[in-house]
Design a protein around this motif. Sequence first.
Motif, PDB file in Angstrom:
ATOM      1  N   UNK A 100       1.232  -1.010  -0.250  1.00  0.00           N
ATOM      2  CA  UNK A 100      -0.185  -0.118   0.160  1.00  0.00           C
ATOM      3  C   UNK A 100       0.997   1.453  -0.100  1.00  0.00           C
ATOM      4  N   UNK A 101       1.939   1.037   0.717  1.00  0.00           N
ATOM      5  CA  UNK A 101       3.473   2.756   0.698  1.00  0.00           C
ATOM      6  C   UNK A 101       3.815   2.484  -0.314  1.00  0.00           C
ATOM      7  N   UNK A 102       3.708   1.608  -0.945  1.00  0.00           N
ATOM      8  CA  UNK A 102       4.700   1.457  -2.201  1.00  0.00           C
ATOM      9  C   UNK A 102       3.203   2.500  -3.684  1.00  0.00           C
ATOM     10  N   UNK A 103       2.162   1.627  -3.476  1.00  0.00           N
ATOM     11  CA  UNK A 103       1.463   2.103  -4.586  1.00  0.00           C
ATOM     12  C   UNK A 103       1.018   3.634  -4.170  1.00  0.00           C
ATOM     13  N   UNK A 104       0.735   3.845  -2.715  1.00  0.00           N
ATOM     14  CA  UNK A 104       1.141   5.351  -2.960  1.00  0.00           C
ATOM     15  C   UNK A 104       2.097   6.487  -3.062  1.00  0.00           C
ATOM     16  N   UNK A 105       3.322   5.939  -2.942  1.00  0.00           N
ATOM     17  CA  UNK A 105       3.960   6.293  -3.415  1.00  0.00           C
ATOM     18  C   UNK A 105       4.089   6.499  -5.362  1.00  0.00           C
ATOM     19  N   UNK A 106       4.033   5.199  -5.798  1.00  0.00           N
ATOM     20  CA  UNK A 106       3.481   5.513  -7.389  1.00  0.00           C
ATOM     21  C   UNK A 106       2.296   6.703  -7.482  1.00  0.00           C
ATOM     22  N   UNK A 107       1.612   6.437  -7.033  1.00  0.00           N
ATOM     23  CA  UNK A 107       0.368   7.383  -6.917  1.00  0.00           C
ATOM     24  C   UNK A 107       0.799   8.726  -6.927  1.00  0.00           C
ATOM     25  N   UNK A 108       1.823   8.675  -5.823  1.00  0.00           N
ATOM     26  CA  UNK A 108       2.408  11.011  -5.883  1.00  0.00           C
ATOM     27  C   UNK A 108       3.295  11.144  -6.837  1.00  0.00           C
ATOM     28  N   UNK A 109       4.085   9.566  -7.414  1.00  0.00           N
ATOM     29  CA  UNK A 109       4.600   9.846  -8.199  1.00  0.00           C
ATOM     30  C   UNK A 109       4.281  10.591  -9.474  1.00  0.00           C
ATOM     31  N   UNK A 110       3.000   9.414  -9.877  1.00  0.00           N
ATOM     32  CA  UNK A 110       2.425   9.685 -11.048  1.00  0.00           C
ATOM     33  C   UNK A 110       2.279  11.456 -11.424  1.00  0.00           C
ATOM     34  N   UNK A 111       0.955  11.361 -10.219  1.00  0.00           N
ATOM     35  CA  UNK A 111       0.566  13.076  -9.827  1.00  0.00           C
ATOM     36  C   UNK A 111       1.172  14.464  -9.725  1.00  0.00           C
ATOM     37  N   UNK A 112       2.500  13.913 -10.397  1.00  0.00           N
ATOM     38  CA  UNK A 112       3.375  14.861 -10.384  1.00  0.00           C
ATOM     39  C   UNK A 112       3.577  15.087 -11.996  1.00  0.00           C
ATOM     40  N   UNK A 113       3.562  13.946 -12.697  1.00  0.00           N
ATOM     41  CA  UNK A 113       3.506  14.335 -13.935  1.00  0.00           C
ATOM     42  C   UNK A 113       2.081  15.025 -14.113  1.00  0.00           C
ATOM     43  N   UNK A 114       1.158  14.535 -13.859  1.00  0.00           N
ATOM     44  CA  UNK A 114      -0.283  14.882 -13.875  1.00  0.00           C
ATOM     45  C   UNK A 114       0.016  16.791 -14.203  1.00  0.00           C
ATOM     46  N   UNK A 115       0.257  16.824 -12.671  1.00  0.00           N
ATOM     47  CA  UNK A 115       0.611  17.925 -12.902  1.00  0.00           C
ATOM     48  C   UNK A 115       1.578  19.246 -13.267  1.00  0.00           C
ATOM     49  N   UNK A 116       2.465  18.661 -14.202  1.00  0.00           N
ATOM     50  CA  UNK A 116       2.808  18.781 -14.806  1.00  0.00           C
ATOM     51  C   UNK A 116       1.994  20.178 -15.514  1.00  0.00           C
ATOM     52  N   UNK A 117       0.529  18.946 -16.322  1.00  0.00           N
ATOM     53  CA  UNK A 117       0.330  19.094 -17.854  1.00  0.00           C
ATOM     54  C   UNK A 117      -0.757  20.210 -17.497  1.00  0.00           C
ATOM     55  N   UNK A 118      -1.452  20.258 -16.047  1.00  0.00           N
ATOM     56  CA  UNK A 118      -2.590  21.348 -15.463  1.00  0.00           C
ATOM     57  C   UNK A 118      -2.149  22.961 -15.640  1.00  0.00           C
ATOM     58  N   UNK A 119      -3.444  23.338 -15.761  1.00  0.00           N
ATOM     59  CA  UNK A 119      -3.024  25.528 -15.972  1.00  0.00           C
ATOM     60  C   UNK A 119      -2.843  25.516 -14.951  1.00  0.00           C
ATOM     61  N   UNK A 120      -1.929  26.503 -14.752  1.00  0.00           N
ATOM     62  CA  UNK A 120      -1.577  27.821 -13.791  1.00  0.00           C
ATOM     63  C   UNK A 120      -2.552  27.824 -12.628  1.00  0.00           C
TER      64      UNK A 120
END
Length: 147
Positions: A100-120
């Motif tokens: 569960x901890x590993x999945x959460x870390x993976x999610x947070x990394x992916x979330x960081x990529x998502x945030x790169x493409x979102x409007x400021x």
Amino acid sequence: MDDSLMSMTDLSTIDQRTQDLQRQIKTAKGHERLLKAHLASLNTTSTSDDTRARIAVLELEKDELIQRLEELRSGRINAVSTAEERERVDRELDDWTKKAKSRKEIFMELWAFVLDGLPEGKTKGQIWEEIGLESEGDEESHDTEVD
């Protein structure tokens, strides 16, 4: 007048061309951002075959869990009867906690990529709300502005 000196008209033309190119760069960067976000969404979607295979695995797991639950409810078996089984259960709990901890870390990394493409200017909380995500009580951790 010397041929090596540029006229004011030439300088004005060069200045105008520079400004046009800067506008084009800004537009291209915005387009690049959109394309990166689209690519990220395409990379995260699974194929129909992958989804079907995952569903089949989950159906098997569900059937096993239902059978185990029925056995526990009927009283035919004890939940944890021996010290060895208790140790096994504790090890499994540790394993699942790590997963569960590993999945959460993976999610947070992916979330960081998502945030790169979102409007400021939008906060992470607004984005989570718009896409329907819920957190486990850490709303403050995703309520900062997107960089």
